[in-house]
Design a protein around this motif. Structure first.
Motif, PDB file in Angstrom:
ATOM      1  N   GLU A   1      -7.941 -10.410  -6.289  1.00 12.41           N
ATOM      2  CA  GLU A   1      -8.022  -9.980  -5.434  1.00 12.41           C
ATOM      3  C   GLU A   1      -7.490  -9.263  -3.837  1.00 12.41           C
ATOM      4  O   GLU A   1      -5.953  -9.169  -4.050  1.00 12.41           O
ATOM      5  N   ARG A   2      -7.742  -8.948  -2.767  1.00 15.68           N
ATOM      6  CA  ARG A   2      -6.913  -8.491  -1.611  1.00 15.68           C
ATOM      7  C   ARG A   2      -7.118  -9.329  -0.373  1.00 15.68           C
ATOM      8  O   ARG A   2      -8.286 -10.231  -0.034  1.00 15.68           O
ATOM      9  N   PHE A   3      -6.071  -8.882   0.198  1.00 17.16           N
ATOM     10  CA  PHE A   3      -6.181 -10.461   1.432  1.00 17.16           C
ATOM     11  C   PHE A   3      -5.411  -9.157   2.604  1.00 17.16           C
ATOM     12  O   PHE A   3      -4.831  -8.485   2.196  1.00 17.16           O
ATOM     13  N   SER A   4      -5.513  -9.828   3.838  1.00 18.24           N
ATOM     14  CA  SER A   4      -4.963  -9.217   5.234  1.00 18.24           C
ATOM     15  C   SER A   4      -3.692  -9.811   5.204  1.00 18.24           C
ATOM     16  O   SER A   4      -3.123 -10.700   4.799  1.00 18.24           O
ATOM     17  N   VAL A   5      -2.664  -9.202   5.693  1.00 14.99           N
ATOM     18  CA  VAL A   5      -1.286  -9.671   6.341  1.00 14.99           C
ATOM     19  C   VAL A   5      -0.562  -9.379   7.232  1.00 14.99           C
ATOM     20  O   VAL A   5      -1.786  -8.260   7.895  1.00 14.99           O
ATOM     21  N   PRO A   6      -0.622 -10.624   7.884  1.00 10.07           N
ATOM     22  CA  PRO A   6      -0.626 -10.637   9.927  1.00 10.07           C
ATOM     23  C   PRO A   6       1.440  -9.840   9.788  1.00 10.07           C
ATOM     24  O   PRO A   6       2.006  -9.874  11.087  1.00 10.07           O
ATOM     25  N   LEU A   7       1.583  -8.984   8.599  1.00  5.98           N
ATOM     26  CA  LEU A   7       3.285  -8.128   9.348  1.00  5.98           C
ATOM     27  C   LEU A   7       3.053  -6.654   8.603  1.00  5.98           C
ATOM     28  O   LEU A   7       1.978  -6.127   8.615  1.00  5.98           O
ATOM     29  N   ARG A   8       3.418  -5.496   9.725  1.00  5.78           N
ATOM     30  CA  ARG A   8       3.254  -4.569   9.542  1.00  5.78           C
ATOM     31  C   ARG A   8       4.679  -4.065   8.011  1.00  5.78           C
ATOM     32  O   ARG A   8       5.157  -5.339   7.451  1.00  5.78           O
ATOM     33  N   LEU A   9       4.694  -2.947   7.804  1.00  4.37           N
ATOM     34  CA  LEU A   9       5.020  -2.778   6.295  1.00  4.37           C
ATOM     35  C   LEU A   9       6.651  -2.585   6.216  1.00  4.37           C
ATOM     36  O   LEU A   9       7.126  -3.034   5.886  1.00  4.37           O
ATOM     37  N   TYR A  10       6.941  -2.353   7.532  1.00  2.69           N
ATOM     38  CA  TYR A  10       8.268  -1.942   8.071  1.00  2.69           C
ATOM     39  C   TYR A  10       8.875  -3.258   7.413  1.00  2.69           C
ATOM     40  O   TYR A  10       9.868  -3.996   7.298  1.00  2.69           O
ATOM     41  N   GLU A  11       8.345  -4.365   8.113  1.00  3.60           N
ATOM     42  CA  GLU A  11       9.092  -6.620   8.298  1.00  3.60           C
ATOM     43  C   GLU A  11       8.493  -6.507   6.704  1.00  3.60           C
ATOM     44  O   GLU A  11       9.557  -7.359   6.636  1.00  3.60           O
ATOM     45  N   LEU A  12       7.685  -6.269   6.380  1.00  2.75           N
ATOM     46  CA  LEU A  12       7.935  -6.013   4.534  1.00  2.75           C
ATOM     47  C   LEU A  12       8.702  -6.689   3.342  1.00  2.75           C
ATOM     48  O   LEU A  12       9.481  -6.446   2.996  1.00  2.75           O
ATOM     49  N   GLU A  13       8.860  -5.165   4.157  1.00  2.00           N
ATOM     50  CA  GLU A  13      10.410  -4.054   3.367  1.00  2.00           C
ATOM     51  C   GLU A  13      10.777  -4.936   3.523  1.00  2.00           C
ATOM     52  O   GLU A  13      12.075  -4.984   2.342  1.00  2.00           O
ATOM     53  N   GLN A  14      11.355  -5.334   4.698  1.00  2.00           N
ATOM     54  CA  GLN A  14      13.148  -5.352   5.063  1.00  2.00           C
ATOM     55  C   GLN A  14      12.586  -7.597   4.552  1.00  2.00           C
ATOM     56  O   GLN A  14      13.891  -8.141   3.807  1.00  2.00           O
ATOM     57  N   ARG A  15      11.570  -7.793   4.367  1.00  2.00           N
ATOM     58  CA  ARG A  15      11.336  -9.166   3.562  1.00  2.00           C
ATOM     59  C   ARG A  15      11.319  -9.501   2.179  1.00  2.00           C
ATOM     60  O   ARG A  15      11.485 -10.341   0.652  1.00  2.00           O
ATOM     61  N   LEU A  16      11.115  -8.800   1.187  1.00  2.00           N
ATOM     62  CA  LEU A  16      10.192  -8.299  -0.333  1.00  2.00           C
ATOM     63  C   LEU A  16      11.708  -7.952  -0.720  1.00  2.00           C
ATOM     64  O   LEU A  16      12.458  -7.828  -0.448  1.00  2.00           O
ATOM     65  N   ASP A  17      11.777  -8.489  -2.358  1.00  2.00           N
ATOM     66  CA  ASP A  17      12.800  -7.795  -2.956  1.00  2.00           C
ATOM     67  C   ASP A  17      13.283  -6.681  -2.790  1.00  2.00           C
ATOM     68  O   ASP A  17      12.547  -5.524  -3.845  1.00  2.00           O
ATOM     69  N   HIS A  18      14.218  -5.884  -3.109  1.00  2.00           N
ATOM     70  CA  HIS A  18      14.601  -4.665  -2.823  1.00  2.00           C
ATOM     71  C   HIS A  18      14.799  -3.963  -4.108  1.00  2.00           C
ATOM     72  O   HIS A  18      14.298  -2.842  -4.905  1.00  2.00           O
ATOM     73  N   ARG A  19      15.087  -5.112  -5.877  1.00  2.00           N
ATOM     74  CA  ARG A  19      14.616  -4.549  -6.822  1.00  2.00           C
ATOM     75  C   ARG A  19      13.190  -4.455  -7.704  1.00  2.00           C
ATOM     76  O   ARG A  19      13.147  -4.011  -8.541  1.00  2.00           O
ATOM     77  N   SER A  20      12.277  -5.144  -7.135  1.00  2.00           N
ATOM     78  CA  SER A  20      11.065  -5.139  -7.519  1.00  2.00           C
ATOM     79  C   SER A  20      10.256  -4.693  -7.011  1.00  2.00           C
ATOM     80  O   SER A  20       9.428  -3.443  -6.981  1.00  2.00           O
ATOM     81  N   PHE A  21      10.110  -4.254  -5.470  1.00  2.00           N
ATOM     82  CA  PHE A  21       9.134  -3.234  -3.889  1.00  2.00           C
ATOM     83  C   PHE A  21       9.634  -1.925  -4.015  1.00  2.00           C
ATOM     84  O   PHE A  21      11.165  -2.109  -3.141  1.00  2.00           O
ATOM     85  N   VAL A  22       8.921  -1.326  -4.363  1.00  2.00           N
ATOM     86  CA  VAL A  22       9.407  -0.197  -3.514  1.00  2.00           C
ATOM     87  C   VAL A  22       8.350   1.158  -2.650  1.00  2.00           C
ATOM     88  O   VAL A  22       7.195   1.033  -2.882  1.00  2.00           O
ATOM     89  N   ARG A  23       8.962   1.258  -1.788  1.00  2.00           N
ATOM     90  CA  ARG A  23       8.139   2.281  -1.050  1.00  2.00           C
ATOM     91  C   ARG A  23       7.933   3.499  -1.293  1.00  2.00           C
ATOM     92  O   ARG A  23       8.888   4.034  -1.683  1.00  2.00           O
ATOM     93  N   ILE A  24       6.410   3.720  -1.462  1.00  2.00           N
ATOM     94  CA  ILE A  24       6.345   5.657  -1.941  1.00  2.00           C
ATOM     95  C   ILE A  24       5.350   5.661  -0.914  1.00  2.00           C
ATOM     96  O   ILE A  24       5.595   7.179  -1.626  1.00  2.00           O
ATOM     97  N   SER A  25       5.074   5.786   0.270  1.00  2.00           N
ATOM     98  CA  SER A  25       4.668   6.904   1.164  1.00  2.00           C
ATOM     99  C   SER A  25       5.215   5.455   2.251  1.00  2.00           C
ATOM    100  O   SER A  25       4.950   4.559   2.097  1.00  2.00           O
TER     101      SER A  25
END
Length: 146
Positions: free
Chosen positions: A75-99
């Motif tokens: 499913e899909r969810f709404s996220v109360p954070l902005r992408l740049y905030e998510l980027e800071q919280r996410l595991d940098h080895r697993s998640f990468v910004r593609i655009s």
């Protein structure tokens, strides 16, 4: 190595300080390992219901005109954070910004198509297809070891 553990009842998050006489690769690995342990769940919303889901369940995070959405295989969810905030919280080895508008979980990538001129077509688990912008191609190739 000496290990000290102190409780501070007013503290919300743990804080780790490494004291050493000099920098070394072992200390860097230790700090990286501790950093991975601190990767917490991501807050999402399903209608009026607020949830905390582990990072590993997400395929991608993307902007959709109304804000940021998160997609799992189900499913899909709404996220109360902005992408740049998510980027800071996410595991940098697993998640990468593609655009500018999307972050994908590399652990859930099933195929990469590099044949398109200057971009990468990314297929995620469940058949979801994303396209990396040219600006992020070098970063993605480094992240997956190409």
């Amino acid at each position: 190595m000496e290990v000290e553990f102190r409780l501070d009842p007013g503290r919300r998050e743990p804080k780790v300080i490494i004291l050493a006489g000099e920098d070394s690769p072992e200390l860097r690995r230790l700090a990286g390992g501790l950093d991975r342990l601190a990767l917490g769940p991501i807050p999402v919303r399903r209608g009026e219901q607020a949830l905390l889901l582990p990072q590993r369940v997400f395929l991608r995070f993307y902007t959709d005109g109304k804000g940021v959405s998160a997609q799992t295989e189900e499913e899909r969810f709404s996220v109360p954070l902005r992408l740049y905030e998510l980027e800071q919280r996410l595991d940098h080895r697993s998640f990468v910004r593609i655009s500018n508008g999307e972050i994908v979980n590399l652990d859930r990538v099933t195929a990469l198509d590099l044949s398109l001129t200057g971009t990468i077509r990314i297929t995620l688990a469940g058949g979801t297809v994303c396209y990396a912008s040219r600006r992020y191609v070098k970063k993605i190739k480094q992240a997956v070891g190409l």
